[in-house]
Every structure is written in C-alpha cells, then in structure tokens.
Design an enzyme around this catalytic site. Sequence first.
Site, PDB file in Angstrom:
ATOM      1  N   ASP A   1       0.841  -1.203   0.000  1.00 51.72           N
ATOM      2  CA  ASP A   1       0.000   0.000   0.000  1.00 51.72           C
ATOM      3  C   ASP A   1       0.876   1.252   0.000  1.00 51.72           C
ATOM      4  O   ASP A   1       0.375   2.375  -0.085  1.00 51.72           O
ATOM      5  CB  ASP A   1      -1.025  -0.015   1.143  1.00 51.72           C
ATOM      6  N   SER A   2       2.202   1.054   0.040  1.00 54.39           N
ATOM      7  CA  SER A   2       3.130   2.168  -0.197  1.00 54.39           C
ATOM      8  C   SER A   2       2.888   2.769  -1.573  1.00 54.39           C
ATOM      9  O   SER A   2       3.423   3.834  -1.886  1.00 54.39           O
ATOM     10  CB  SER A   2       4.586   1.705  -0.067  1.00 54.39           C
TER      11      SER A   2
ATOM     12  N   ASP B   1      -0.850  -6.226  -0.397  1.00 53.45           N
ATOM     13  CA  ASP B   1      -1.157  -5.587   0.884  1.00 53.45           C
ATOM     14  C   ASP B   1      -2.658  -5.381   1.029  1.00 53.45           C
ATOM     15  O   ASP B   1      -3.320  -4.925   0.092  1.00 53.45           O
ATOM     16  CB  ASP B   1      -0.489  -4.200   0.926  1.00 53.45           C
TER      17      ASP B   1
ATOM     18  N   GLU C   1       9.032  -4.225  10.736  1.00 55.48           N
ATOM     19  CA  GLU C   1       9.366  -2.894  10.211  1.00 55.48           C
ATOM     20  C   GLU C   1       9.842  -1.959  11.316  1.00 55.48           C
ATOM     21  O   GLU C   1       9.185  -1.794  12.352  1.00 55.48           O
ATOM     22  CB  GLU C   1       8.142  -2.274   9.501  1.00 55.48           C
TER      23      GLU C   1
HETATM   24  O1  KIV Z   1       3.561  -1.068   1.716  1.00 58.80           O
HETATM   25  C1  KIV Z   1       4.735  -1.489   1.709  1.00 58.80           C
HETATM   26  O2  KIV Z   1       5.517  -1.259   0.783  1.00 58.80           O
HETATM   27  C2  KIV Z   1       5.175  -2.274   2.852  1.00 58.80           C
HETATM   28  C3  KIV Z   1       6.624  -2.602   2.950  1.00 58.80           C
HETATM   29  C4  KIV Z   1       7.413  -1.397   3.203  1.00 58.80           C
HETATM   30  C5  KIV Z   1       6.888  -3.684   3.929  1.00 58.80           C
HETATM   31  O3  KIV Z   1       4.387  -2.629   3.672  1.00 58.80           O
END
Ligand code: KIV
Length: 289
Positions: free
Chosen positions: A55-56, A94, A192
């Site tokens: 979700d990044s 995610d 994290e």
């Molecule tokens: O959303 C994401 O990219 C993540 C990673 C940083 C683990 O959750």
Amino acid sequence: MYSATSASLRKITVPELSARKKSQGAPPIAMVTAYDFTMARLIDEGGADMVLVGDSLGMVVQGLGNTIPVTLDEIAYHGRAVVRGTQRAHVTGDMPFMSYQISAAQAVESAGKLMKEGGFESVKLEGGEAMAEHVYRIVRAGIPVVGHVGLLPQSVHALGGFKVQGRGDSAAQIVRDALAVEDAGAFCVVLEAIPPDLAAEITAALSVPTIGIGAGGACDGQVLVCTDLLGMSRGHAPKFAKRFAELGDAIAGAVREYVRDVRSGEFPGREHAYKPNGPEEPTEPLLRH
Ligand code: KIV
C-alpha cells in the site's frame, strides 16, 4: 529444511518460503515492492523471491503522504499488472487500511477479493495480537498470509508519525505480536523499523521467516520499496533504504537529453524513420513482451 532443488522450481511456493530460515542454512529471502508490469518483470528478472504490491503505492504511485487512502480496488488493479510481470517470484498483496480491521469476516472477504481480482498468491496485513483472529480466519479460508509487526504505517496517526518501534518497554509487545501472527498461521512476518537486537530475538523465536525493513541484518529476509532501492525517490529517504542505483538521476538525465534533441531537431534521425518501400514492421512500441 531449505533445498537447492526446491529453489530451482519455476514459481516459488509458500511452503518453500516458509521454510527459509537462515538458522537452518537457507539463503535470505529478497523481497521488493512493485506496482506495475514493467517494474515487476525487471524485479523478477533480477531474482527477487517475493514481490509485494504494497500500500506504499499511495506514496510511490499516487503521491500521497501516507497509505491510509489506498483502496482494495487499487491494490487489485496494480496486482493484476504485477502478476503478469512475474514468472518466478511469489506475489503478495497488501490489505489496505479498513479492508480487514472491522471483523474477521470482513478480512476474509477482502483477502478473497485480492486473490480473485488481483491474482495474488498471498496477502499481507498489519497488526499483531489484535489481528491474530483475522489472520487465522484468512488462513483457514486457504489464503496464505504475510504478517507485519513493528511500525504499522496504517496506524501512523495513532503512533504520532513514522517512528521506530520496540524501544524500551514496548519491545515485549512486539515479540508477542510476532508470535501471535505466527500462531495464527502467517507463513512469514515482516518486521518494520525496530532495533536489530529485537529483530534478532523475534527471528530466533519464530519458526517462520522474518523479513526486515529497517530491522537489521539478523532477519531471514529483507524488503525494500523499489523506488528506494533503485534511487528513484526524491526528498527524505529512510536511513535503512540503501540505494543500489541512481535511476532517478539517470531517468531525468535521459529525458533532458531527449528534450534537447527534440528541440534541436537531432531527434528523430533518419534511422528512426520508416523507409517508403521497406518491409512490414511492427509499429506498437509497447508490445515487446
Ligand atoms: O507497503 C509497503 O511497501 C510495505 C513494505 C514497506 C513492507 O508494507
């Protein structure tokens, strides 16, 4: 136990990944985020074991300040593109904010949607003890789950910012969180932004692999956001995000050269033009699979 034979299979499977403990001689898991077909294909070609449609994407693709507005439909949309780009790497998606927190039933339904519409091979969700029941129910539905404890970016407001977790007294809770999601059936757990000693303790305590981001070198694997890894991010970069290339500068430099050549008339040259009586040639620039 890790075996070289299993590593040579075309698609990496969940049982293979869940057996990749460094303490048992397995090579660390390399996970990278991706959000589109082209990047996923290059990351797969580079040999990553897992690709995460994180979700990044709220920050990386949409230019948001955090992950909270990202929707299930958006993760599914990017998932379809990433899945098409990967042949070997396991693809996990995610679960975005409020797609699983409300109830275990909601969590199963949302995870099912990601599997059916995004084409994912597993889902990842944030939270420890508080989400263990939800992880358990998703796993019972036949959907592999990646856990995520430590800094939980979807809780950014509750945490007062993107801050290192597990310093001092809160360390014990993070250990309990990791054990809870393992007990619930997660096949690996992302750690994290926690101190390396705590990550080492959790890695030793779990029988499934830990995958660290800002959690030091003791974890059974590492994950980075692709634009950080490739040096495409601008502005503040987290301390743990090693840049393995400077593609941001390379891309801006290439575009600068293109603009210059268009303006000067140097591009397109004769070699970029079709001959009046030449052979039939494909014209679609993007259909080079
Ligand atoms: O959303 C994401 O990219 C993540 C990673 C940083 C683990 O959750």
